[in-house]
Design an enzyme around this catalytic site. Structure first.
Site, short mmCIF file in Angstrom:
data_model
loop_
_atom_site.label_atom_id
_atom_site.label_comp_id
_atom_site.label_asym_id
_atom_site.label_seq_id
_atom_site.Cartn_x
_atom_site.Cartn_y
_atom_site.Cartn_z
N GLY A 1 0.87 -1.27 0.06
CA GLY A 1 0.14 -0.25 0.02
C GLY A 1 0.91 1.21 0.03
N GLY B 1 0.47 -0.91 6.61
CA GLY B 1 -0.60 -0.14 6.71
C GLY B 1 -1.82 -0.61 7.09
N ALA B 2 -2.93 -0.06 7.34
CA ALA B 2 -4.26 -0.79 7.59
C ALA B 2 -5.21 0.49 6.92
CB ALA B 2 -4.35 -0.67 8.97
N GLY C 1 -7.37 -3.40 1.44
CA GLY C 1 -7.69 -2.21 0.45
C GLY C 1 -7.14 -2.48 -0.88
N GLU D 1 -0.71 -10.70 3.34
CA GLU D 1 -0.49 -9.89 4.48
C GLU D 1 -0.65 -10.58 5.79
OE1 GLU D 1 -3.08 -6.58 3.80
OE2 GLU D 1 -1.57 -5.68 2.49
C1 5RP Z 1 -3.45 -3.52 1.12
C2 5RP Z 1 -3.53 -3.13 2.60
C3 5RP Z 1 -3.08 -1.70 3.08
O1 5RP Z 1 -2.18 -1.67 4.12
C4 5RP Z 1 -4.26 -0.72 3.38
O2 5RP Z 1 -4.95 -0.85 2.23
C5 5RP Z 1 -3.73 0.66 3.72
O3 5RP Z 1 -3.36 1.47 2.45
P1 5RP Z 1 -2.81 2.72 2.50
O4 5RP Z 1 -1.51 2.37 3.32
O5 5RP Z 1 -2.31 2.87 1.02
O6 5RP Z 1 -3.71 3.70 2.98
O7 5RP Z 1 -4.32 -3.68 3.55
O8 5RP Z 1 -4.02 -4.70 0.92
#
Ligand code: 5RP
Length: 222
Positions: free
Chosen positions: A33, A86-87, A100, A107
């Site tokens: 991400g 990230g999350a 996302g 992960e």
């Molecule tokens: C990808 C993930 C990412 O950690 C999550 O979508 C957060 O993304 P970003 O750092 O772009 O906000 O789970 O599968």
């Protein structure tokens, strides 16, 4: 501060968190991400101080290699001391919604092999109750309609993420309108649906440390 500046601040804070522990044989677990990308870019500076990384997606593996960081298969490695990722949402118990970017299965696998999960997120990701962000569920393609019907029975409104194929060759259903009161129980319940590969609740194995970017600075919760 912009959201990107907050992400950059937590990426830098994660570097400070792990740097004292790096040894020549250390292999790190790295997430996926935009926040994880900022972390990878900063990690490049330390590439001679550790051995390499296991990546949770082909995209992160490619980025690590471009920075000259060696990428290992998880099966060659066993455990990693840190997994940094990230999350999409994170609550006070450091339970998360992730996926996302459709990388949720890898992960979760790398996180399972990590001694410490360091979550890096800008302040917009912190929630009281998980579920405003649509919960991703990775499914075996032939089971997609069946799983969608089962998700409806649980109260979700699943939407097929069209055009997306995961690194594992599977598909994603995003569960809208699905507020989650008990993430640990719901994670297990969703995993029990035949045809589900993984769901994006990271509660049974949540984060150990949250580095949260706010206007007041980076908050550290554990
Ligand atoms: C990808 C993930 C990412 O950690 C999550 O979508 C957060 O993304 P970003 O750092 O772009 O906000 O789970 O599968």
């Amino acid at each position: 501060m912009t959201q990107d500046e907050l992400k950059a601040a937590v990426a830098a804070a994660a570097i400070a968190e792990i740097e004292p522990w790096l040894e020549r044989d250390t292999i790190l677990g790295i997430g996926t991400g935009s926040t994880a990308n900022l972390f990878i870019d900063r990690l490049a500076r330390l590439r001679d101080d550790f051995k390499g990384a296991v990546a949770s997606s082909d995209a992160s593996a490619e980025r690590l290699r471009r920075h000259g960081i060696e990428v290992f298969e998880l099966n060659e490695v066993g455990t990693v001391p840190f997994y940094i990722d990230g999350a999409d949402e994170v609550n006070a118990h450091l339970h998360m919604i992730k996926g996302g970017g459709a990388a949720l299965t890898r992960e979760k696998i790398v996180a399972a092999c990590a001694e410490r999960f360091i979550c890096i997120a800008d302040g917009s990701k912190r929630v009281e109750r998980l579920g405003a962000f649509p919960l991703p569920v990775e499914v075996i393609p032939m089971a997609r309609s069946y799983v969608a019907r089962e998700l409806v029975k649980l109260g979700a409104d699943p939407v097929y993420r069209e055009g997306v194929v995961t690194d594992n060759g599977n598909q994603i259903l995003d569960c809208h309108d699905f507020m989650i009161d008990d993430p640990v129980t719901m994670e297990a319940r969703l995993n029990a649906i035949v045809g589900v590969v993984t769901n994006g609740l990271f509660a049974a194995r949540g984060a150990d440390v949250l580095l949260l970017g706010t206007e007041q600075g980076v908050e550290r919760l554990s």
